[in-house]
Enzyme design. Structure first.
Site, PDB file in Angstrom:
ATOM      1  N   ASP A  29       0.821  -1.228   0.000  1.00 52.99           N
ATOM      2  CA  ASP A  29       0.000   0.000   0.000  1.00 52.99           C
ATOM      3  C   ASP A  29       0.847   1.268   0.000  1.00 52.99           C
ATOM      4  OD1 ASP A  29       0.669  -0.250   2.742  1.00 52.99           O
ATOM      5  OD2 ASP A  29      -1.348   0.271   3.465  1.00 52.99           O
ATOM      6  N   ASP A  40      -5.727  -0.096   5.732  1.00 53.69           N
ATOM      7  CA  ASP A  40      -6.646  -0.388   6.838  1.00 53.69           C
ATOM      8  C   ASP A  40      -7.862   0.542   6.819  1.00 53.69           C
ATOM      9  OD1 ASP A  40      -4.425  -1.900   7.358  1.00 53.69           O
ATOM     10  OD2 ASP A  40      -3.892  -0.907   9.229  1.00 53.69           O
ATOM     11  N   SER A  69      -6.937  -0.349  14.965  1.00 55.89           N
ATOM     12  CA  SER A  69      -6.755   1.108  15.100  1.00 55.89           C
ATOM     13  C   SER A  69      -7.599   1.843  14.062  1.00 55.89           C
ATOM     14  CB  SER A  69      -5.292   1.512  14.895  1.00 55.89           C
ATOM     15  OG  SER A  69      -4.450   0.679  15.618  1.00 55.89           O
TER      16      SER A  69
HETATM   17  C1  GLA Z   1      -0.190  -2.303   8.480  1.00 58.27           C
HETATM   18  C2  GLA Z   1      -0.398  -0.897   7.934  1.00 58.27           C
HETATM   19  C3  GLA Z   1      -0.953  -0.936   6.515  1.00 58.27           C
HETATM   20  C4  GLA Z   1      -0.127  -1.863   5.610  1.00 58.27           C
HETATM   21  C5  GLA Z   1       0.097  -3.210   6.293  1.00 58.27           C
HETATM   22  C6  GLA Z   1       1.041  -4.097   5.510  1.00 58.27           C
HETATM   23  O1  GLA Z   1      -1.418  -2.914   8.662  1.00 58.27           O
HETATM   24  O2  GLA Z   1      -1.281  -0.179   8.770  1.00 58.27           O
HETATM   25  O3  GLA Z   1      -1.017   0.354   5.980  1.00 58.27           O
HETATM   26  O4  GLA Z   1       1.072  -1.252   5.249  1.00 58.27           O
HETATM   27  O5  GLA Z   1       0.625  -3.059   7.599  1.00 58.27           O
HETATM   28  O6  GLA Z   1       0.508  -4.429   4.267  1.00 58.27           O
END
Ligand code: GLA
Length: 386
Positions: free
Chosen positions: A41, A176, A132
């Site tokens: 991402d 997320d 979160s």
């Molecule tokens: C965490 C971060 C996301 C993403 C994942 C790995 O969840 O919050 O933004 O980078 O790790 O894919």
């Protein structure tokens, strides 16, 4: 709490105990699990994600003043802050996700009402399922609905990400918050993290998504996450592109050899993982189990050997998942470094899979895992009690 009705009853009771009345509004925002696309991402690539049927609720009532009073039922903790001057809490770190959202929305010039709220979550905390973001997104829905304004879901996701980046201080990507705001019932989402375009990905009948929680504390994930991100940025800049998403096979061929070895490893993983996302979306829709198996195996091998985000309980869980009946494929999830993993399992074998993984993982690590199947859930909004 078993059913939604039971959960509602208990949260309503807590609200009465804390604030002396019934809540006027119920909002929810789901957690998520990535089905393919680890750490793609923030490299502005693709990710295949699903918003899950585990969510964070806020039961809330406007107070008519500028104070926000929160009770986090899972933590049995309270917090209170003023919308007139929003600072960070040192003692109640969980409340910074709500404060951060308020801070960002206020910066957008939106009307923010004070409110009382009880927060209750079925997304396990700190286990890599986006708890979160679920808290940020449910807070945004409460501010929106009590404040009487509207907002596009993509913008809400971006603002919640900004809250996490700039207020909480975690430099995460959009995965997320996007999943939590834009989830779709029974479907995965194929997200392009550069322009936030998104396609619904139905999952073939007979394939269940099963979360396998290692229940091992996540190690060093904050520091390591930031390091991985910096390594990717360094790689992109040495390859002459603004993000790894843009590395062409030709540029890779010509210039990858010039990268320092660790940077090369990290970039090699991201470039291949990004490719796998598109193939995984097609395979899951078609029910092409051989491809799902192969893509998951390659993703996990890369996460372990190139991106180096796999801890020893994760290796134990991988063995347990791959040795269990009905498994189609299995891989890491979230940021890695412990927490949850994900398996694709033949529907009718889900119970035997759960029993076998539990036993084998417990034998090899001494930890009792949590194994449960999830399905695609709608994005953040008001709770639908039917
Ligand atoms: C965490 C971060 C996301 C993403 C994942 C790995 O969840 O919050 O933004 O980078 O790790 O894919």
């Amino acid at each position: 709490m078993s059913s939604a009705t039971e959960r509602r009853k208990q949260v309503a009771q807590l609200f009465r105990d804390k604030f002396g009345a019934a809540p006027e509004l119920w909002a929810r925002a789901p957690g998520r699990v990535d089905l393919m696309g680890s750490h793609t991402d923030y490299n502005l690539g693709h990710v295949l994600t699903v918003a899950i049927d585990r969510d964070t609720w806020m039961a809330a009532s406007a107070t008519g003043n500028d104070r926000v009073r929160l009770y986090a039922a899972n933590l049995n903790a309270e917090d209170c802050f003023s919308l007139a001057s929003i600072g960070r809490s040192r003692s109640n770190k969980w409340s910074n996700y709500v404060r951060g959202v308020a801070w960002v929305l206020a910066g957008e010039g939106l009307r923010l009402p004070g409110f009382d709220a009880v927060i209750h979550s079925t997304v396990p905390l700190e286990s890599g399922l986006g708890s979160s973001a679920a808290l940020e997104c449910v807070a945004a829905v409460v501010f929106r609905d009590l404040g009487g304004w509207r907002m596009e879901r993509e913008r809400m996701a971006r603002l919640c990400q900004t809250a996490e980046n700039q207020f909480v201080g975690v430099n995460c990507g959009i995965l997320d918050q996007f999943s939590s705001c834009l989830g779709e019932e029974q479907c995965g989402l194929l997200l392009d993290c550069r322009d936030l375009s998104c396609r619904r990905i139905p999952i073939a009948a007979g394939i269940r998504i099963v979360i396998c929680d290692t229940r091992a504390p996540r190690q060093l994930s904050g520091v390591e996450y930031a390091t991985r991100r910096a390594q990717c940025e360094e790689g992109a800049s040495r390859l002459g592109v603004s993000s790894l998403r843009d590395v062409s096979p030709q540029a890779w061929e010509e210039h990858a050899g010039e990268l320092p070895s660790t940077t090369l490893q990290r970039c090699r993983f991201i470039v291949a993982e990004n490719e796998r996302v598109l193939r995984m979306a097609a395979a899951l829709t078609a029910g092409d189990c051989a491809s799902v198996a192969g893509l998951c195996a390659d993703s996990f091998a890369g996460a372990r050997d190139l991106y180096e985000i796999c801890t020893s309980p994760m290796l134990g869980m991988m063995d347990a998942m791959l040795g269990a009946p009905g498994v189609i494929g299995a891989r890491q999830a979230g940021a890695g470094f412990g927490g949850c993993m994900v398996a694709f399992v033949e529907e009718e074998q889900t119970d035997s899979f759960r029993a076998a993984v539990t036993e084998r993982y417990r034998e090899s690590t001494g930890i009792t895992p949590e194994i449960y199947s999830v399905r695609g859930a709608p994005g953040a909004g008001l709770v639908n009690f039917n």
